[in-house]
Each structure stands twice: as C-alpha cells, then as structure tokens.
Design a protein around this motif. Structure first.
Motif, PDB file in Angstrom:
ATOM      1  N   TYR A  45       0.831  -1.204   0.000  1.00 12.65           N
ATOM      2  CA  TYR A  45       0.000   0.000   0.000  1.00 12.65           C
ATOM      3  C   TYR A  45       0.870   1.260   0.000  1.00 12.65           C
ATOM      4  CZ  TYR A  45      -3.038   3.686   1.673  1.00 12.65           C
ATOM      5  OH  TYR A  45      -3.705   4.877   1.801  1.00 12.65           O
ATOM      6  N   TRP A  46       1.901   1.279   0.842  1.00 12.57           N
ATOM      7  CA  TRP A  46       2.766   2.464   0.906  1.00 12.57           C
ATOM      8  C   TRP A  46       3.555   2.644  -0.379  1.00 12.57           C
ATOM      9  CZ3 TRP A  46       1.978   6.359   3.832  1.00 12.57           C
ATOM     10  CH2 TRP A  46       1.325   6.194   5.050  1.00 12.57           C
ATOM     11  N   LEU A  47       3.961   1.547  -1.011  1.00  7.35           N
ATOM     12  CA  LEU A  47       4.647   1.651  -2.299  1.00  7.35           C
ATOM     13  C   LEU A  47       3.720   2.261  -3.349  1.00  7.35           C
ATOM     14  CD1 LEU A  47       7.142   0.972  -4.052  1.00  7.35           C
ATOM     15  CD2 LEU A  47       6.015  -1.208  -4.556  1.00  7.35           C
ATOM     16  N   LEU A  48       2.468   1.799  -3.378  1.00  5.61           N
ATOM     17  CA  LEU A  48       1.494   2.372  -4.317  1.00  5.61           C
ATOM     18  C   LEU A  48       1.205   3.832  -3.993  1.00  5.61           C
ATOM     19  CD1 LEU A  48      -1.049  -0.541  -4.805  1.00  5.61           C
ATOM     20  CD2 LEU A  48       0.652   0.290  -6.421  1.00  5.61           C
ATOM     21  N   GLU A  49       1.184   4.193  -2.718  1.00  2.00           N
ATOM     22  CA  GLU A  49       0.970   5.589  -2.347  1.00  2.00           C
ATOM     23  C   GLU A  49       2.110   6.478  -2.827  1.00  2.00           C
ATOM     24  OE1 GLU A  49      -1.609   7.421  -0.628  1.00  2.00           O
ATOM     25  OE2 GLU A  49      -2.572   5.640  -1.433  1.00  2.00           O
ATOM     26  N   VAL A  50       3.337   5.997  -2.700  1.00  2.50           N
ATOM     27  CA  VAL A  50       4.490   6.771  -3.171  1.00  2.50           C
ATOM     28  C   VAL A  50       4.422   6.931  -4.683  1.00  2.50           C
ATOM     29  CG1 VAL A  50       7.008   6.686  -3.452  1.00  2.50           C
ATOM     30  CG2 VAL A  50       5.986   6.223  -1.230  1.00  2.50           C
ATOM     31  N   ILE A  51       4.099   5.846  -5.393  1.00  2.00           N
ATOM     32  CA  ILE A  51       3.958   5.922  -6.853  1.00  2.00           C
ATOM     33  C   ILE A  51       2.862   6.914  -7.223  1.00  2.00           C
ATOM     34  CG2 ILE A  51       3.222   4.609  -8.888  1.00  2.00           C
ATOM     35  CD1 ILE A  51       4.654   2.184  -7.637  1.00  2.00           C
ATOM     36  N   LYS A  52       1.738   6.853  -6.504  1.00  2.00           N
ATOM     37  CA  LYS A  52       0.618   7.754  -6.793  1.00  2.00           C
ATOM     38  C   LYS A  52       1.004   9.210  -6.556  1.00  2.00           C
ATOM     39  CE  LYS A  52      -2.685   8.028  -3.827  1.00  2.00           C
ATOM     40  NZ  LYS A  52      -3.841   7.714  -2.989  1.00  2.00           N
ATOM     41  N   LEU A  53       1.671   9.487  -5.459  1.00  2.00           N
ATOM     42  CA  LEU A  53       2.047  10.870  -5.154  1.00  2.00           C
ATOM     43  C   LEU A  53       3.083  11.409  -6.138  1.00  2.00           C
ATOM     44  CD1 LEU A  53       2.112  10.728  -1.262  1.00  2.00           C
ATOM     45  CD2 LEU A  53       0.425  11.850  -2.715  1.00  2.00           C
ATOM     46  N   ILE A  54       4.042  10.589  -6.528  1.00  2.00           N
ATOM     47  CA  ILE A  54       5.044  11.047  -7.498  1.00  2.00           C
ATOM     48  C   ILE A  54       4.406  11.261  -8.869  1.00  2.00           C
ATOM     49  CG2 ILE A  54       7.104  10.345  -8.785  1.00  2.00           C
ATOM     50  CD1 ILE A  54       8.094   9.040  -6.182  1.00  2.00           C
ATOM     51  N   ALA A  55       3.648  10.269  -9.339  1.00  2.00           N
ATOM     52  CA  ALA A  55       3.010  10.394 -10.657  1.00  2.00           C
ATOM     53  C   ALA A  55       2.000  11.546 -10.674  1.00  2.00           C
ATOM     54  CB  ALA A  55       2.324   9.083 -11.031  1.00  2.00           C
ATOM     55  N   GLY A  56       1.209  11.671  -9.617  1.00  2.00           N
ATOM     56  CA  GLY A  56       0.248  12.775  -9.544  1.00  2.00           C
ATOM     57  C   GLY A  56       0.934  14.124  -9.474  1.00  2.00           C
ATOM     58  N   GLY A  57       2.036  14.202  -8.730  1.00  2.00           N
ATOM     59  CA  GLY A  57       2.797  15.453  -8.657  1.00  2.00           C
ATOM     60  C   GLY A  57       3.392  15.844  -9.989  1.00  2.00           C
ATOM     61  N   VAL A  58       3.906  14.862 -10.727  1.00  2.00           N
ATOM     62  CA  VAL A  58       4.450  15.140 -12.069  1.00  2.00           C
ATOM     63  C   VAL A  58       3.349  15.656 -12.984  1.00  2.00           C
ATOM     64  CG1 VAL A  58       5.391  14.012 -14.132  1.00  2.00           C
ATOM     65  CG2 VAL A  58       6.406  13.561 -11.897  1.00  2.00           C
ATOM     66  N   LEU A  59       2.210  14.966 -12.984  1.00  2.00           N
ATOM     67  CA  LEU A  59       1.091  15.421 -13.825  1.00  2.00           C
ATOM     68  C   LEU A  59       0.605  16.806 -13.422  1.00  2.00           C
ATOM     69  CD1 LEU A  59      -1.421  12.522 -14.527  1.00  2.00           C
ATOM     70  CD2 LEU A  59      -0.104  13.840 -16.151  1.00  2.00           C
ATOM     71  N   LEU A  60       0.493  17.030 -12.132  1.00  2.00           N
ATOM     72  CA  LEU A  60       0.036  18.331 -11.645  1.00  2.00           C
ATOM     73  C   LEU A  60       0.984  19.439 -12.091  1.00  2.00           C
ATOM     74  CD1 LEU A  60      -2.085  19.819  -9.934  1.00  2.00           C
ATOM     75  CD2 LEU A  60      -0.644  19.398  -7.954  1.00  2.00           C
ATOM     76  N   SER A  61       2.280  19.199 -11.993  1.00  2.00           N
ATOM     77  CA  SER A  61       3.236  20.232 -12.426  1.00  2.00           C
ATOM     78  C   SER A  61       3.180  20.460 -13.932  1.00  2.00           C
ATOM     79  CB  SER A  61       4.656  19.869 -11.978  1.00  2.00           C
ATOM     80  OG  SER A  61       5.129  18.761 -12.699  1.00  2.00           O
ATOM     81  N   TRP A  62       2.999  19.386 -14.714  1.00  2.00           N
ATOM     82  CA  TRP A  62       2.907  19.560 -16.166  1.00  2.00           C
ATOM     83  C   TRP A  62       1.678  20.376 -16.551  1.00  2.00           C
ATOM     84  CZ3 TRP A  62       3.869  13.927 -18.296  1.00  2.00           C
ATOM     85  CH2 TRP A  62       5.232  13.636 -18.177  1.00  2.00           C
ATOM     86  N   PHE A  63       0.521  20.012 -16.001  1.00  2.00           N
ATOM     87  CA  PHE A  63      -0.701  20.717 -16.372  1.00  2.00           C
ATOM     88  C   PHE A  63      -0.753  22.119 -15.779  1.00  2.00           C
ATOM     89  CE2 PHE A  63      -2.245  16.371 -17.252  1.00  2.00           C
ATOM     90  CZ  PHE A  63      -2.641  16.571 -18.568  1.00  2.00           C
TER      91      PHE A  63
END
Length: 161
Positions: free
Chosen positions: A140-158
């Motif tokens: 769960y924590w691994l998926l949370e880290v992946i989600k936060l990194i991927a979401g942060g990258v997308l958020l910064s791009w958009f």
C-alpha cells in the motif's frame, strides 16, 4: 477610461479540471495517510476489535473517490492529448498508471487487508498482526508513493502549460 481589456488567461476547461482534481486527490491522500491514520494508530484504535470494520468503511469511501478522480484525470489527459498539450502520450500513460493504482487499492489491497484483520471469533483474544498484513501495508505504501510522485508530475505539467 471606458475601454475594457479583453486580455484574459485562457486555459482549457479540461486542464483546469485536471489541476483541481489532482490537487484535491493528492491533498486528500496526504491528509488520510499522514493525519487520520497515524492519529487512529496513536490513539490505540488499531487495537480495538472494530478497527477493521471502521478502516474498511473509511477506505471504501476514499477508494471510490480515488477511482472517480483517476477517471477525470484520465479523461482530461485523453482530451488534451488530442489538442495542443505537448506531453500528450506521457500524460495519458501516467494517468493510466494512476488509475491502475486506484484500482489495485480498491479491489485488491483494501479487501485483502480487511479480510486478514477482521476478528471472526468474539471469544478469542486479539491476535498479533499477521505477517501478510505487514506485506500488504508495504504494498500500500509503495502504491501511495507511486501515486504521489506520478500525480505530482502530472500536476506540475498541467499547471505549467
């Protein structure tokens, strides 16, 4: 003095929807992971018999919100990939990754953790936490880290577009 300027910051509606959705989703994840769950752990609620049921109710609602957010982000990324957005295919791939994380959390990890943690015998004392639960928490924590990194990258791009 009566002239009105027509200069406006034009941003596609889908881009705004993605930024707002990602902002809400990531901040809600941080609040759940770093405020609510640690508070429940420190208060001793995790040792109570009904914690599994309460945790499942919390995560059931939160996971459905995550699925809805992931669907909005993926839809917006698909729409914007066909228009002027520079990182079209990359944003779609990351959005699919976010959707798969939400699906894994909703339909695999949460039910498994609930099934392992529920106490079915009311007359038996609470047992120690099984090792599989620690493995699932790690996943769960691994998926949370992946989600936060991927979401942060997308958020910064958009946000920058």
């Amino acid at each position: 003095m009566t002239a009105i300027s027509n200069v406006a910051f034009k941003r596609p509606i889908w881009q705004t929807a993605i930024v707002l959705t990602l902002g809400f989703w990531l901040s809600a994840s941080l609040v759940l992971d770093w405020v609510i769950m640690p508070s429940l752990y420190v208060s001793g609620m995790m040792n109570q018999a009904g914690f599994t049921t309460a945790g499942y109710a919390i995560f059931w609602n939160f996971n459905r919100m995550e699925l809805l957010s992931a669907a909005v982000v993926l839809t917006g990324a698909l729409v914007l990939s066909k228009t002027q957005f520079q990182r079209g295919i990359s944003s779609v791939v990351i959005s699919v990754l976010l959707l798969s994380v939400a699906l894994l959390d909703t339909y695999f990890l949460t039910p498994q953790m609930c099934a392992i943690g529920i106490q079915l015998n009311l007359f038996e004392a609470a047992a120690a936490i099984p090792s599989t639960m620690n493995l699932l928490h790690g996943g769960y924590w691994l998926l949370e880290v992946i989600k936060l990194i991927a979401g942060g990258v997308l958020l910064s791009w958009f946000w920058r577009e």
